[in-house]
Motif scaffolding. Structure first.
Motif, PDB file in Angstrom:
ATOM      1  N   VAL A 288       0.708  -1.429   0.068  1.00 28.79           N
ATOM      2  CA  VAL A 288       0.039  -0.062  -0.091  1.00 28.79           C
ATOM      3  C   VAL A 288       0.893   1.400  -0.128  1.00 28.79           C
ATOM      4  O   VAL A 288       1.835   1.345   0.773  1.00 28.79           O
ATOM      5  N   MET A 289       0.606   2.185  -1.008  1.00 24.48           N
ATOM      6  CA  MET A 289       1.106   3.486  -1.029  1.00 24.48           C
ATOM      7  C   MET A 289       0.108   4.591  -0.129  1.00 24.48           C
ATOM      8  O   MET A 289      -0.893   4.883  -0.775  1.00 24.48           O
ATOM      9  N   ILE A 290       0.430   4.804   1.352  1.00 27.03           N
ATOM     10  CA  ILE A 290      -0.319   5.633   1.793  1.00 27.03           C
ATOM     11  C   ILE A 290      -0.226   6.945   1.318  1.00 27.03           C
ATOM     12  O   ILE A 290       0.721   7.572   1.073  1.00 27.03           O
ATOM     13  N   SER A 291      -1.347   7.747   0.857  1.00 24.52           N
ATOM     14  CA  SER A 291      -1.544   8.829   0.268  1.00 24.52           C
ATOM     15  C   SER A 291      -0.793   9.021  -0.904  1.00 24.52           C
ATOM     16  O   SER A 291      -0.391  10.090  -1.738  1.00 24.52           O
ATOM     17  N   GLY A 292      -0.980   7.771  -1.551  1.00 20.00           N
ATOM     18  CA  GLY A 292      -0.532   7.710  -3.077  1.00 20.00           C
ATOM     19  C   GLY A 292       0.749   8.110  -3.500  1.00 20.00           C
ATOM     20  O   GLY A 292       1.846   7.899  -2.987  1.00 20.00           O
ATOM     21  N   ASP A 293       0.973   9.193  -4.427  1.00 24.48           N
ATOM     22  CA  ASP A 293       2.324   9.566  -4.647  1.00 24.48           C
ATOM     23  C   ASP A 293       3.107  10.258  -3.828  1.00 24.48           C
ATOM     24  O   ASP A 293       4.466  10.442  -3.729  1.00 24.48           O
ATOM     25  N   LEU A 294       2.468  10.668  -2.333  1.00 28.44           N
ATOM     26  CA  LEU A 294       3.276  11.095  -1.425  1.00 28.44           C
ATOM     27  C   LEU A 294       4.024  10.242  -0.742  1.00 28.44           C
ATOM     28  O   LEU A 294       5.154  10.554  -0.150  1.00 28.44           O
ATOM     29  N   ALA A 295       3.715   8.886  -0.978  1.00 26.01           N
ATOM     30  CA  ALA A 295       4.614   7.826  -0.537  1.00 26.01           C
ATOM     31  C   ALA A 295       5.859   7.643  -1.402  1.00 26.01           C
ATOM     32  O   ALA A 295       6.792   7.015  -0.910  1.00 26.01           O
ATOM     33  N   VAL A 296       5.749   8.163  -2.404  1.00 29.70           N
ATOM     34  CA  VAL A 296       7.146   8.058  -3.313  1.00 29.70           C
ATOM     35  C   VAL A 296       7.955   9.218  -2.798  1.00 29.70           C
ATOM     36  O   VAL A 296       9.166   8.744  -2.678  1.00 29.70           O
ATOM     37  N   ARG A 297       7.485  10.305  -2.348  1.00 30.24           N
ATOM     38  CA  ARG A 297       8.577  11.290  -1.809  1.00 30.24           C
ATOM     39  C   ARG A 297       8.716  11.289  -0.403  1.00 30.24           C
ATOM     40  O   ARG A 297       9.840  11.486   0.095  1.00 30.24           O
ATOM     41  N   GLU A 298       8.029  10.323   0.339  1.00 28.61           N
ATOM     42  CA  GLU A 298       8.169   9.854   1.632  1.00 28.61           C
ATOM     43  C   GLU A 298       8.075   8.593   1.650  1.00 28.61           C
ATOM     44  O   GLU A 298       7.086   7.994   2.041  1.00 28.61           O
ATOM     45  N   PRO A 299       9.452   8.098   1.723  1.00 31.52           N
ATOM     46  CA  PRO A 299       9.266   6.368   1.849  1.00 31.52           C
ATOM     47  C   PRO A 299       8.927   5.904   3.070  1.00 31.52           C
ATOM     48  O   PRO A 299       8.441   4.688   3.063  1.00 31.52           O
ATOM     49  N   ALA A 300       8.772   6.421   4.198  1.00 28.20           N
ATOM     50  CA  ALA A 300       8.383   6.006   5.346  1.00 28.20           C
ATOM     51  C   ALA A 300       6.865   5.784   5.291  1.00 28.20           C
ATOM     52  O   ALA A 300       6.358   4.658   6.170  1.00 28.20           O
ATOM     53  N   ARG A 301       6.144   6.343   4.482  1.00 33.74           N
ATOM     54  CA  ARG A 301       4.703   5.938   4.478  1.00 33.74           C
ATOM     55  C   ARG A 301       4.444   4.611   3.764  1.00 33.74           C
ATOM     56  O   ARG A 301       3.774   3.740   4.080  1.00 33.74           O
TER      57      ARG A 301
ATOM     58  N   THR B  91       6.077  12.591  14.227  1.00 30.51           N
ATOM     59  CA  THR B  91       5.704  12.479  15.566  1.00 30.51           C
ATOM     60  C   THR B  91       4.680  11.557  15.812  1.00 30.51           C
ATOM     61  O   THR B  91       3.931  10.882  14.903  1.00 30.51           O
ATOM     62  N   LYS B  92       4.277  11.364  17.124  1.00 26.95           N
ATOM     63  CA  LYS B  92       3.314  10.130  17.756  1.00 26.95           C
ATOM     64  C   LYS B  92       2.029  10.663  16.890  1.00 26.95           C
ATOM     65  O   LYS B  92       1.313   9.757  16.496  1.00 26.95           O
ATOM     66  N   ASN B  93       1.608  11.902  16.597  1.00 27.45           N
ATOM     67  CA  ASN B  93       0.389  12.352  16.449  1.00 27.45           C
ATOM     68  C   ASN B  93       0.306  12.126  14.894  1.00 27.45           C
ATOM     69  O   ASN B  93      -0.612  11.609  14.319  1.00 27.45           O
ATOM     70  N   GLN B  94       1.565  12.469  14.109  1.00 28.01           N
ATOM     71  CA  GLN B  94       1.320  12.446  12.798  1.00 28.01           C
ATOM     72  C   GLN B  94       1.261  10.945  12.336  1.00 28.01           C
ATOM     73  O   GLN B  94       0.717  10.505  11.297  1.00 28.01           O
ATOM     74  N   PHE B  95       2.266  10.103  13.069  1.00 32.22           N
ATOM     75  CA  PHE B  95       1.967   8.651  12.854  1.00 32.22           C
ATOM     76  C   PHE B  95       0.587   8.163  12.882  1.00 32.22           C
ATOM     77  O   PHE B  95       0.201   7.297  11.971  1.00 32.22           O
ATOM     78  N   GLU B  96       0.040   8.516  14.223  1.00 31.95           N
ATOM     79  CA  GLU B  96      -1.355   7.888  14.176  1.00 31.95           C
ATOM     80  C   GLU B  96      -2.256   8.470  13.134  1.00 31.95           C
ATOM     81  O   GLU B  96      -3.236   7.795  12.515  1.00 31.95           O
ATOM     82  N   LEU B  97      -2.135   9.588  12.620  1.00 28.88           N
ATOM     83  CA  LEU B  97      -2.848   9.876  11.411  1.00 28.88           C
ATOM     84  C   LEU B  97      -2.744   9.270  10.126  1.00 28.88           C
ATOM     85  O   LEU B  97      -3.611   8.915   9.571  1.00 28.88           O
ATOM     86  N   ILE B  98      -1.423   8.870   9.968  1.00 27.32           N
ATOM     87  CA  ILE B  98      -1.124   8.045   8.857  1.00 27.32           C
ATOM     88  C   ILE B  98      -1.704   6.524   9.030  1.00 27.32           C
ATOM     89  O   ILE B  98      -2.182   5.960   7.992  1.00 27.32           O
ATOM     90  N   TYR B  99      -1.449   6.380  10.091  1.00 32.77           N
ATOM     91  CA  TYR B  99      -1.848   4.769  10.478  1.00 32.77           C
ATOM     92  C   TYR B  99      -3.449   4.712  10.348  1.00 32.77           C
ATOM     93  O   TYR B  99      -4.027   3.624   9.876  1.00 32.77           O
TER      94      TYR B  99
END
Length: 422
Positions: free
Chosen positions: A168-181, A205-213
């Motif tokens: 899964v590419m979380i947020s589509g093309d943003l996962a290309v720019r941010e490999p952690a996604r 951050t913890k909050n950013q991660f929770e949003l992505i997850y």
């Protein structure tokens, strides 16, 4: 423009517009192909303007009115939209060529350039490895194995016989720019959110991660892909070789390869069958990697704290070895050396005593006719990775040497694909 002579006897005039990330165009006329240099990313307006002007100038100066205009299959590429307009304006036939088909036929065409008497075997195999490409099923492809069947030196069918496991590419093309996604998506198949965060906390951050997850859990703006590039991006950031902000197109993969040493020999490809296709299990690869660097997903199956540089090489070799294993299974399914273990509706081929890195060659699997030999072709941007390409070439595969292996050779491949299938 480079002048290439594949010795096709055809009077039709063809314009091929390539894709988008490495802008290039090619023209077929009087049996020869004229290919442009790489204009760079066509999403950059200055490159796009220069590209369009160069295409129109070349056609005008050489008094060429294309009868066929070829573009990528992606419906939203600039080249696709422009190509359709040009075709309508000039009453040309508009034909779209699937991205990875163009890649593999660039390799076939490259071989023809080296040997103009080369004839297509009745059946041969191709591997396309890159970042992303629009598939015929409208999903994002990028790690593909094909079987091509031909008759009288014309292609009759191109069948997708296998691919990398969809991730899964979380947020589509943003996962290309941010490999952690990309990494979060893969690890979610192995670990809980609490177990994933230690691998990610350097980047979010913890909050950013929770949003992505949570976004992943809700399947919001999440796209599945079989991309080789995205898998290797995720391995690179997991091992700490790249950051979470891509500085140039292939940075994570380049750094992964640059930091690789001698691979370990304890990781064997795990292949499943789904919908009549062989799937290389890349989650199995990450299970190995996180355990090898001290993680817990495998329950201690693998030794911990192994050398990251050797793990990097092992991960890349896993991809190469896995593709080779898929081809071997496809060549002789009725005489497969693997034992079957059915788990649910999926059949597994994972016999530990079998090593796909054996001396068995793919050549000669099918009897050659008319002087043709049986080949495997590799193409796409990841075919520039030496660990992967050297392994497959050592098994008899052919990779481009005259035409770029990545998107800069795509317009050439589009023309070869069209001419051989016509």
């Amino acid at each position: 423009m480079k002048t290439l002579n594949p010795s096709f006897k055809n009077n039709i005039a063809i314009l091929a517009l390539g894709a988008e990330s490495a802008g290039n165009f090619s023209v077929f006329r009087d049996g020869r192909i004229f290919s442009s240099d790489d204009f760079g990313d066509l999403l950059e307006e200055k490159n796009w303007i220069k590209y369009q002007a160069s295409v129109l100038k070349y056609l005008k100066n050489n008094k060429i009115k294309p009868q066929i205009i070829l573009t990528d299959l992606h419906p939203l590429y600039k080249t696709t939209l422009w190509g359709e307009k040009l075709a309508k304006k000039s009453s040309a036939r508009f034909v779209q060529v699937q991205h990875h088909h163009a890649h593999i036929f660039s390799a076939v065409g490259d071989k023809i350039l080296h040997n103009t008497s080369y004839l297509l075997p009745p059946a041969f195999y191709c591997i396309a490895m890159d970042g992303t490409g629009f598939g015929v099923d409208e999903k994002i492809w990028g790690g593909e194995a094909f079987k091509v069947e031909s008759r009288k030196n014309k292609v009759e069918s191109v069948k997708r016989i296998g691919h990398l496991e969809n991730q899964v590419m979380i947020s589509g093309d943003l996962a290309v720019r941010e490999p952690a996604r990309m990494l979060i998506g893969v690890l979610s198949k192995l670990l809980s959110n609490k177990e994933i965060y230690p691998f990610i906390k350097k980047y979010y951050t913890k909050n950013q991660f929770e949003l992505i997850y949570n976004q992943l859990g809700q399947n919001f703006n999440c796209l599945e892909t079989s991309s080789t590039g995205r898998v290797l991006d995720a391995v690179s950031i997991l091992l700490g070789f790249c950051g979470n902000e891509r500085k140039y197109k292939h940075e994570p993969i380049d750094l992964l390869e640059k930091n690789s040493t001698l691979p370990y020999s304890d990781l064997k490809p795990k292949i499943t069958i789904s919908e009549d296709k062989y799937i290389l299990d890349t989650t199995h690869l990450f299970n190995y990697v996180i355990s090898a660097i001290g993680g817990s997903a495998s329950g201690g199956k693998y030794p911990s704290s192994l050398d990251k540089h050797r793990i990097a090489a092992t991960a890349q070799l896993y991809i190469a070895n896995g593709f080779y294993k898929i081809i071997k299974l496809s060549c002789r399914p009725e005489r497969s050396p693997y034992s079957d273990e059915v788990e649910g509706s999926t059949k597994y081929y994972n016999q530990p005593n079998y090593n796909a890195d054996s001396s068995t060659s793919l050549r000669g699997v099918y009897p050659a006719r008319s002087g043709a030999q049986n080949d495997i072709f590799i193409a796409g941007g990841i075919a520039n990775n030496k660990i992967i390409s050297d392994y497959l070439i050592s098994k008899g595969a052919y990779a481009n040497t005259k035409i770029p292996r990545g998107d800069a050779g795509l317009s050439f491949g589009q023309i070869i694909c069209y001419l051989l299938g016509k």
